[in-house]
Design a protein around this motif. Structure first.
Motif, PDB file in Angstrom:
ATOM      1  N   ALA A   1     -12.844  10.729  -5.229  1.00 45.55           N
ATOM      2  CA  ALA A   1     -14.084  10.399  -5.943  1.00 45.55           C
ATOM      3  C   ALA A   1     -14.486   8.964  -5.618  1.00 45.55           C
ATOM      4  CB  ALA A   1     -13.865  10.545  -7.447  1.00 45.55           C
ATOM      5  N   PRO A   2     -15.809   8.694  -5.583  1.00 48.74           N
ATOM      6  CA  PRO A   2     -16.267   7.332  -5.257  1.00 48.74           C
ATOM      7  C   PRO A   2     -15.628   6.260  -6.135  1.00 48.74           C
ATOM      8  CG  PRO A   2     -18.128   8.843  -5.258  1.00 48.74           C
ATOM      9  CD  PRO A   2     -16.924   9.632  -5.737  1.00 48.74           C
ATOM     10  N   SER A   3     -15.400   6.559  -7.429  1.00 46.39           N
ATOM     11  CA  SER A   3     -14.799   5.535  -8.299  1.00 46.39           C
ATOM     12  C   SER A   3     -13.350   5.257  -7.886  1.00 46.39           C
ATOM     13  CB  SER A   3     -14.850   6.006  -9.756  1.00 46.39           C
ATOM     14  OG  SER A   3     -14.198   7.262  -9.884  1.00 46.39           O
ATOM     15  N   SER A   4     -12.619   6.304  -7.484  1.00 48.02           N
ATOM     16  CA  SER A   4     -11.232   6.107  -7.023  1.00 48.02           C
ATOM     17  C   SER A   4     -11.206   5.304  -5.735  1.00 48.02           C
ATOM     18  CB  SER A   4     -10.552   7.452  -6.773  1.00 48.02           C
ATOM     19  OG  SER A   4     -10.570   8.232  -7.925  1.00 48.02           O
ATOM     20  N   VAL A   5     -12.137   5.617  -4.832  1.00 48.19           N
ATOM     21  CA  VAL A   5     -12.200   4.879  -3.566  1.00 48.19           C
ATOM     22  C   VAL A   5     -12.483   3.413  -3.841  1.00 48.19           C
ATOM     23  CG1 VAL A   5     -13.571   4.541  -1.470  1.00 48.19           C
ATOM     24  CG2 VAL A   5     -12.811   6.833  -2.107  1.00 48.19           C
ATOM     25  N   SER A   6     -13.456   3.131  -4.722  1.00 49.05           N
ATOM     26  CA  SER A   6     -13.817   1.738  -5.010  1.00 49.05           C
ATOM     27  C   SER A   6     -12.618   0.964  -5.532  1.00 49.05           C
ATOM     28  CB  SER A   6     -14.943   1.678  -6.046  1.00 49.05           C
ATOM     29  OG  SER A   6     -16.150   2.011  -5.419  1.00 49.05           O
ATOM     30  N   LEU A   7     -11.878   1.598  -6.463  1.00 50.90           N
ATOM     31  CA  LEU A   7     -10.708   0.941  -7.048  1.00 50.90           C
ATOM     32  C   LEU A   7      -9.686   0.588  -5.973  1.00 50.90           C
ATOM     33  CD1 LEU A   7      -9.496   0.205  -9.843  1.00 50.90           C
ATOM     34  CD2 LEU A   7      -8.317   2.420  -9.769  1.00 50.90           C
ATOM     35  N   ARG A   8      -9.380   1.560  -5.116  1.00 53.92           N
ATOM     36  CA  ARG A   8      -8.351   1.340  -4.089  1.00 53.92           C
ATOM     37  C   ARG A   8      -8.826   0.349  -3.034  1.00 53.92           C
ATOM     38  NH1 ARG A   8      -7.395   6.840  -5.634  1.00 53.92           N
ATOM     39  NH2 ARG A   8      -5.218   7.045  -6.299  1.00 53.92           N
ATOM     40  N   VAL A   9     -10.115   0.392  -2.691  1.00 51.29           N
ATOM     41  CA  VAL A   9     -10.637  -0.573  -1.724  1.00 51.29           C
ATOM     42  C   VAL A   9     -10.525  -1.988  -2.288  1.00 51.29           C
ATOM     43  CG1 VAL A   9     -12.765  -1.406  -0.622  1.00 51.29           C
ATOM     44  CG2 VAL A   9     -12.129   1.007  -0.455  1.00 51.29           C
ATOM     45  N   GLU A  10     -10.805  -2.151  -3.592  1.00 51.74           N
ATOM     46  CA  GLU A  10     -10.668  -3.483  -4.201  1.00 51.74           C
ATOM     47  C   GLU A  10      -9.219  -3.965  -4.084  1.00 51.74           C
ATOM     48  OE1 GLU A  10     -13.084  -5.486  -5.074  1.00 51.74           O
ATOM     49  OE2 GLU A  10     -14.417  -3.853  -4.474  1.00 51.74           O
ATOM     50  N   GLU A  11      -8.253  -3.052  -4.305  1.00 52.76           N
ATOM     51  CA  GLU A  11      -6.846  -3.436  -4.181  1.00 52.76           C
ATOM     52  C   GLU A  11      -6.504  -3.850  -2.747  1.00 52.76           C
ATOM     53  OE1 GLU A  11      -5.112  -0.563  -7.751  1.00 52.76           O
ATOM     54  OE2 GLU A  11      -4.797   0.015  -5.670  1.00 52.76           O
ATOM     55  N   LEU A  12      -7.049  -3.103  -1.781  1.00 52.84           N
ATOM     56  CA  LEU A  12      -6.792  -3.440  -0.369  1.00 52.84           C
ATOM     57  C   LEU A  12      -7.458  -4.766   0.003  1.00 52.84           C
ATOM     58  CD1 LEU A  12      -7.224   0.147   1.133  1.00 52.84           C
ATOM     59  CD2 LEU A  12      -5.118  -1.197   1.188  1.00 52.84           C
ATOM     60  N   LEU A  13      -8.634  -5.035  -0.575  1.00 56.00           N
ATOM     61  CA  LEU A  13      -9.301  -6.327  -0.337  1.00 56.00           C
ATOM     62  C   LEU A  13      -8.481  -7.458  -0.961  1.00 56.00           C
ATOM     63  CD1 LEU A  13     -13.018  -5.272  -1.022  1.00 56.00           C
ATOM     64  CD2 LEU A  13     -12.090  -6.007   1.192  1.00 56.00           C
ATOM     65  N   ASP A  14      -7.993  -7.218  -2.207  1.00 59.00           N
ATOM     66  CA  ASP A  14      -7.175  -8.238  -2.881  1.00 59.00           C
ATOM     67  C   ASP A  14      -5.892  -8.530  -2.101  1.00 59.00           C
ATOM     68  OD1 ASP A  14      -9.006  -8.493  -4.863  1.00 59.00           O
ATOM     69  OD2 ASP A  14      -7.942  -7.237  -6.325  1.00 59.00           O
ATOM     70  N   ALA A  15      -5.321  -7.463  -1.470  1.00 64.50           N
ATOM     71  CA  ALA A  15      -4.082  -7.636  -0.707  1.00 64.50           C
ATOM     72  C   ALA A  15      -4.344  -8.212   0.686  1.00 64.50           C
ATOM     73  CB  ALA A  15      -3.367  -6.296  -0.577  1.00 64.50           C
ATOM     74  N   ALA A  16      -5.624  -8.496   0.983  1.00 67.07           N
ATOM     75  CA  ALA A  16      -6.025  -9.070   2.287  1.00 67.07           C
ATOM     76  C   ALA A  16      -5.694  -8.151   3.451  1.00 67.07           C
ATOM     77  CB  ALA A  16      -5.413 -10.452   2.497  1.00 67.07           C
TER      78      ALA A  16
ATOM     79  N   VAL B   1       0.856  -1.192   0.000  1.00 65.89           N
ATOM     80  CA  VAL B   1       0.000   0.000   0.000  1.00 65.89           C
ATOM     81  C   VAL B   1       0.881   1.228   0.000  1.00 65.89           C
ATOM     82  CG1 VAL B   1      -1.885  -1.084   1.238  1.00 65.89           C
ATOM     83  CG2 VAL B   1      -0.101   0.087   2.502  1.00 65.89           C
ATOM     84  N   ARG B   2       0.355   2.297  -0.504  1.00 67.34           N
ATOM     85  CA  ARG B   2       1.111   3.533  -0.520  1.00 67.34           C
ATOM     86  C   ARG B   2       0.128   4.685  -0.703  1.00 67.34           C
ATOM     87  NH1 ARG B   2       0.645   0.926  -4.889  1.00 67.34           N
ATOM     88  NH2 ARG B   2       0.174   1.940  -6.823  1.00 67.34           N
ATOM     89  N   GLY B   3       0.577   5.855  -0.319  1.00 66.21           N
ATOM     90  CA  GLY B   3      -0.204   7.061  -0.565  1.00 66.21           C
ATOM     91  C   GLY B   3      -1.656   6.914  -0.155  1.00 66.21           C
ATOM     92  N   ALA B   4      -2.560   7.149  -1.079  1.00 62.32           N
ATOM     93  CA  ALA B   4      -3.984   7.224  -0.756  1.00 62.32           C
ATOM     94  C   ALA B   4      -4.514   5.916  -0.185  1.00 62.32           C
ATOM     95  CB  ALA B   4      -4.781   7.602  -2.004  1.00 62.32           C
TER      96      ALA B   4
END
Ligand SMILES: [Zn+2]
Length: 380
Positions: A38-53, A9-12
């Motif tokens: 923006a909600p779309s940016s949040v969704s993208l990053r949350v998916e990455e954090l979910l994928d990274a467990a 993880v990094r930055g935002a």
């Protein structure tokens, strides 16, 4: 040691994880509102954090009508933080999850007078011991942190001219711990960490003075919701001169400092001179609880001296609250005398809504503060 992995993880992403870890957000909508993304940016990053467990999604969050959102949580397997609150004769040690929730807290005797190498090697062995017996399998250690009872240069992690830590001056504490763990390492003054941990229990109070009354006297300062370090020695009230008759020599080499009259160490010395068996500041508080007049009088006088120093600071800083922690904080006459001095001597506007209270977080405040600051370092 399990902990060589780096967080993906990094930055935002780190900002979003921190908002969830600290309990401020549990949905994508809240993350979007609090982060400004923006909600779309949040969704993208949350998916990455979910994928990274690092995040998990569970159950149903608080409904605001319509579809019930699922609740985001920091994964219990995302990692552990090993933290210590180092005192003169004992240390509290804990493993925390990344949300700052303790898995285990233990107090063990130690002696900082043995010097930094011996003490820090002991600490690393104690952390390894806790990890062996309490870390769930496969959960990596992400960072290590400790308080020290002296001033710390925030740029280098070195202890600078501590008055009650023989052999520690200029020792690179962070580097030495870092040699044991190839991980982010946090080293911070004990009163500062206590202030950060305590601040979480005072929502709505952005400006806090957190007094640590133990063997020594320290003060941590939260300004606009953040720890104020200054050059590293901010909040150090122990060497304010409170008398002018040179009747007591301080551990710093000057006479008449607050610490020489009002610290737990000074009170223990005065009580020992009167024949009482006191070995740690908590023994002083216990004598006060037993209504021993000599102890009560000494503690009340200490509270008055501390309160008089605080009057200057309250007028100058105008905090929302003064919180008293440390092993003497259980002595009610200390708090009463601080209140009496501050309410009598400060400007009405400064004291109108000022709360002066005993710690809400208790003896783990510095450990929780270490977890908070260490999470920042881990996610930086
Ligand atoms: Zn001094």
């Amino acid at each position: 040691m399990t902990g060589k992995e780096r967080l993906p993880v990094r930055g935002a992403q780190g900002d979003l994880l921190r908002l969830v870890a600290t309990g401020q957000a549990e949905s994508r909508a809240e993350l979007s509102r609090l982060s400004g993304l923006a909600p779309s940016s949040v969704s993208l990053r949350v998916e990455e954090l979910l994928d990274a467990a690092l995040l998990v999604e569970e159950g149903a969050g608080t409904s605001r009508g319509g579809r019930r959102p699922r609740r985001l949580r920091v994964s219990p397997t995302a990692g552990l933080l090993a933290v210590a609150d180092l005192g003169a004769h004992h240390a509290r040690l804990a493993l925390l999850d990344l949300s700052g929730v303790p898995l285990v807290v233990e107090e063990r005797p130690c002696d900082i007078a043995l010097g930094p190498e011996a003490t820090l090697d002991w600490m690393a062995a104690a952390f390894d011991d806790l990890l062996r017996s309490h870390a769930p399998p496969g959960v990596p250690l992400r960072g290590v942190g400790t308080s020290v009872p002296g001033p710390v240069d925030p740029a280098t992690g070195r202890v600078v001219s501590p008055s009650r830590m023989p052999g520690w001056n200029a020792f690179p504490v962070a580097d030495h711990l870092g040699a044991h763990y190839d991980l982010p390492v946090l080293v911070e003054n004990d009163a500062n960490l206590m202030a950060v941990g305590e601040a979480r229990a005072w929502p709505g109070c952005d400006n806090l003075m957190v007094l640590k009354a133990g063997s020594g006297i320290g003060c941590g300062l939260i300004v606009e919701g953040r720890l104020h370090r200054g050059r590293g020695a901010a909040g150090d009230i122990s060497h304010v001169r409170v008398r002018a008759d040179s009747s007591a020599m301080c551990s710093c080499g000057h006479p008449d400092c607050l610490e020489a009259y009002a610290s737990g160490a000074a009170l223990m010395g005065a009580l020992a001179d009167q024949g009482f068996a006191v070995h740690r500041p908590a023994d002083v508080a216990a004598l006060v609880a037993d209504a021993v007049p000599e102890a009560t009088a000494l503690v009340r006088n200490a509270g008055r001296l501390i309160g008089e120093v605080l009057t200057v600071l309250v007028n100058f800083i105008n905090p929302d609250a003064i919180v008293v922690g440390g092993s003497l904080s259980g002595a009610e006459p200390l708090i009463s005398a601080v209140r009496a001095a501050v309410y009598e001597r400060c400007l009405p506007l400064a004291t109108r809504d000022l709360e002066i209270a005993v710690t809400r977080t208790g003896p783990d405040a510095a450990l929780l503060g270490a977890g908070s600051l260490l999470l920042d370092a881990v996610l930086a």
